[in-house]
Design an enzyme around this catalytic site. Structure first.
Site, PDB file in Angstrom:
ATOM      1  N   ASN A  40      25.246 -57.937  70.609  1.00  0.00           N
ATOM      2  CA  ASN A  40      24.567 -57.969  71.908  1.00  0.00           C
ATOM      3  C   ASN A  40      23.079 -58.275  71.776  1.00  0.00           C
ATOM      4  O   ASN A  40      22.307 -58.028  72.702  1.00  0.00           O
ATOM      5  CB  ASN A  40      24.733 -56.617  72.617  1.00  0.00           C
ATOM      6  CG  ASN A  40      26.170 -56.332  72.973  1.00  0.00           C
ATOM      7  OD1 ASN A  40      26.801 -57.076  73.711  1.00  0.00           O
ATOM      8  ND2 ASN A  40      26.705 -55.247  72.429  1.00  0.00           N
ATOM      9  N   HIS A  68      31.851 -60.009  71.553  1.00  0.00           N
ATOM     10  CA  HIS A  68      30.948 -61.057  72.053  1.00  0.00           C
ATOM     11  C   HIS A  68      30.491 -62.015  70.947  1.00  0.00           C
ATOM     12  O   HIS A  68      29.515 -62.739  71.114  1.00  0.00           O
ATOM     13  CB  HIS A  68      29.715 -60.429  72.702  1.00  0.00           C
ATOM     14  CG  HIS A  68      30.026 -59.590  73.902  1.00  0.00           C
ATOM     15  ND1 HIS A  68      30.844 -60.037  74.922  1.00  0.00           N
ATOM     16  CD2 HIS A  68      29.638 -58.332  74.248  1.00  0.00           C
ATOM     17  CE1 HIS A  68      30.945 -59.085  75.844  1.00  0.00           C
ATOM     18  NE2 HIS A  68      30.233 -58.048  75.459  1.00  0.00           N
TER      19      HIS A  68
END
Length: 272
Positions: A40, A68
């Site tokens: 992140n 992610h």
């Protein structure tokens, strides 16, 4: 040896506290290795080559990632080329990146680094248990210290993986929820465990995002940009003490560094 694992670095605030705090922590806490989850780090989602280099320059020795991982396509060459960054090992075989890495600690010990993702309440993915068995079988036998970042939502699944790997790895420490859990322990087989080491970023937020933006969407269903917040920045993680020869953990300690502690850490780094 003493290993620091830093939880989910969120956006610029998280990167800034890592940059300012890690060099001093290495000195002050006598750290041999620093591992960080950086999925992140770029604007709250993903990682870029520039940010990867920034974290390494700050003293991060190895980087783990999570769901992610591929949000920023520009990270692909780093995943293919660099030897201290790993993708979740239970992604498909065709996925870009290493399933495990070996890095050398400051005391000369080799450390195996693995990233796995949970299945419960997450996107469909292969079994972390099967992937763990496969990766550990691939690691050279002389790599006694073995670290696992389990990027998972469910605490029960995290505890189960920790028990599954007890005695086979040095630590199973969790990321993903951004909320530190108070369950740090060393299992009977010598594996340090914690469901989630917490977030490194702004705590005056909703898991790192601006409260007003998240609340607006929740109350109205209107989409908003979940911008990274800026207040009450903390570095969350855990320090694991490990016997180099056996690979067994002997202690684990949660840490939380606040912004007001940074001047002392920066002074410690300058004295080294």
């Amino acid at each position: 040896m003493r290993l620091l694992f830093i939880g989910d670095i969120v956006g610029r605030p998280g990167r800034d506290i890592v940059r300012r705090g890690v060099p001093g922590l290495i000195v002050d806490r006598q750290l041999d290795l620093v591992i960080a989850n950086a999925e992140n780090a770029a604007g709250g989602s993903g990682l870029t080559p520039e940010i990867y280099k920034e974290l390494v320059a700050a003293g991060v020795d190895a980087v783990t990632l999570g769901d992610h991982i591929y949000r920023r396509r520009e990270i692909f060459p780093i995943l293919q080329r660099e030897e201290n960054i790993v993708r979740p090992a239970n992604l498909p075989d065709e996925a870009i990146g290493r399933t495990w890495a070996t890095v050398k600690a400051r005391n000369g010990s080799l450390v195996g680094v693995v990233s796995l993702m949970g299945q419960l309440y997450m996107k469909p993915i292969d079994s972390p248990f099967t992937a763990a068995d496969r990766v550990l079988a691939e690691m050279p036998s002389d790599v006694k210290v073995r670290f696992v970042d389990f990027h998972a939502e469910a605490t029960g699944e995290a505890q189960l993986l920790g028990r599954f790997l007890d005695g086979r790895v040095s630590a199973v420490l969790g990321t993903h929820t951004h909320v530190p859990t108070a369950d740090e322990t060393v299992f009977p087989g010598g594996t340090a465990f914690q469901c989630d080491v917490g977030m490194t970023g702004p705590f005056d937020s909703v898991i790192g995002r601006r409260i007003d933006r998240v609340l607006e969407t929740r109350l109205t269903a209107n989409p908003t940009a979940f911008d990274v917040a800026t207040g009450d920045v903390r570095l969350s993680g855990s320090i694991v003490t490990i016997d180099d020869e056996s690979g067994k953990a002997t202690a684990i300690e949660r840490i939380c560094v606040r912004e007001e502690e940074l001047p002392a850490l920066e002074a410690a780094a300058k004295r080294s």
